[in-house]
Design an enzyme around this catalytic site. Sequence first.
Site, PDB file in Angstrom:
ATOM      1  N   SER A 106      24.638  14.155  34.738  1.00  0.00           N
ATOM      2  CA  SER A 106      23.582  13.320  34.166  1.00  0.00           C
ATOM      3  C   SER A 106      23.812  11.846  34.439  1.00  0.00           C
ATOM      4  O   SER A 106      22.925  11.028  34.206  1.00  0.00           O
ATOM      5  CB  SER A 106      23.564  13.477  32.643  1.00  0.00           C
ATOM      6  OG  SER A 106      23.363  14.795  32.280  1.00  0.00           O
ATOM      7  N   HIS A 130      19.990  16.653  39.843  1.00  0.00           N
ATOM      8  CA  HIS A 130      19.962  16.508  38.383  1.00  0.00           C
ATOM      9  C   HIS A 130      18.717  17.189  37.813  1.00  0.00           C
ATOM     10  O   HIS A 130      17.630  16.616  37.828  1.00  0.00           O
ATOM     11  CB  HIS A 130      20.004  15.013  38.031  1.00  0.00           C
ATOM     12  CG  HIS A 130      20.031  14.729  36.565  1.00  0.00           C
ATOM     13  ND1 HIS A 130      19.535  13.577  36.021  1.00  0.00           N
ATOM     14  CD2 HIS A 130      20.489  15.463  35.515  1.00  0.00           C
ATOM     15  CE1 HIS A 130      19.691  13.600  34.715  1.00  0.00           C
ATOM     16  NE2 HIS A 130      20.258  14.738  34.388  1.00  0.00           N
ATOM     17  N   GLU A 142      16.062  15.032  39.760  1.00  0.00           N
ATOM     18  CA  GLU A 142      16.463  13.744  40.336  1.00  0.00           C
ATOM     19  C   GLU A 142      17.479  14.051  41.435  1.00  0.00           C
ATOM     20  O   GLU A 142      18.477  14.729  41.185  1.00  0.00           O
ATOM     21  CB  GLU A 142      17.145  12.913  39.225  1.00  0.00           C
ATOM     22  CG  GLU A 142      16.688  11.505  39.100  1.00  0.00           C
ATOM     23  CD  GLU A 142      17.384  10.778  37.922  1.00  0.00           C
ATOM     24  OE1 GLU A 142      18.243  11.351  37.226  1.00  0.00           O
ATOM     25  OE2 GLU A 142      17.042   9.612  37.722  1.00  0.00           O
ATOM     26  N   ASN A 182      18.703   8.738  32.856  1.00  0.00           N
ATOM     27  CA  ASN A 182      19.522   8.474  31.674  1.00  0.00           C
ATOM     28  C   ASN A 182      19.841   7.000  31.450  1.00  0.00           C
ATOM     29  O   ASN A 182      20.255   6.614  30.364  1.00  0.00           O
ATOM     30  CB  ASN A 182      20.798   9.318  31.716  1.00  0.00           C
ATOM     31  CG  ASN A 182      20.467  10.731  31.283  1.00  0.00           C
ATOM     32  OD1 ASN A 182      19.788  10.934  30.259  1.00  0.00           O
ATOM     33  ND2 ASN A 182      20.876  11.712  32.051  1.00  0.00           N
TER      34      ASN A 182
END
Length: 284
Positions: free
Chosen positions: A119, A140, A152, A190
């Site tokens: 992450s 991701h 991602e 994130n």
Amino acid sequence: MNIHTVMVIGAGQMGTGIAQVHAQAGYHVIWYDMEKKQLEKGMERIERNVERQREKNRLSEGEGKEMIKRIHSTSHLRRAGEADLIVEAVTENKDVKKRIFHEVDPLAPPHAILASNTSSLSITELASVTNRPAQVIGMHFMNPVPVMKLVEIIRGLSTAEETAETGRAVCESLGKTAIEVNDYPGFVSNRVLMPMINEAVYAVYEGVASPEAVDNVMTLGMNHPLGPLALADLIGLDTCLFIMETLHDGFGDDKYRPCPLLRNYVKAGWLGKKTGRGFYFYSS
Ligand code: NAD
């Protein structure tokens, strides 16, 4: 590159979803976790999901059975030797992930791509412990994997164009949309999401409002489908803390300091939905 066999390392909530979507898309899946119990729990979850899809007529009984048959659980990392693509989804801890990449690299065939579902951690750094940095990439996936459209894609400094292309092609074959971003702490998802969650925890810590009130403000007022604290419980509070620490270390900026309340919850083992208690209580 043609991908037939995918090894998924990790059978927590993300590894389970990643194994499911690859099997559903027709890939052969070798599924490894150091805890046999996790693989058993994950397999039960996939079987329940298949059953639900069958009830909704999204899958025939035969298709469901074939899909399950494509998933092979194992407690032997050496089965990496059969994989064209290896997707790692273990705990968000740099040392643990580096150890896995270091161990799996000599076991995997020379053509295989090593991907991490991290992450927030540096793909460049994970790649540096292998002898194939050009074939290392971040993939991701979002939680819950079978539902969420985005993956991602993160290129490390050494990631080759062909590796990124294969990563994108695999995501498309899963019915996902791949968005490519560069390798900085927390990537985009994130870096934007986690400070908001951390700030929501601060609001509770400082007595501004209860968890329910914080979440209601964000669902009713900002149209978020899930409040930040309910989302933190879904992600796992340990994972949230690991990500905040990566942002804090990576940018050296105090705006990313993890809230002490988040640290305390993790110390108590209140990790959210997966342990039955976080900001809310969950029955099994
Ligand atoms: P989890 O805690 O549910 O599962 C982690 C799994 O890793 C466990 O089954 C554990 O047994 C296994 N594991 C730990 N060390 C291992 C090792 N050395 N070898 C083999 N298996 C090992 O965690 P999760 O929520 O599934 O997260 C996994 C990864 O996915 C993390 O990198 C996390 O940041 C990332 N991620 C999580 C979310 C989320 O919402 N939870 C979303 C996107 C990405």
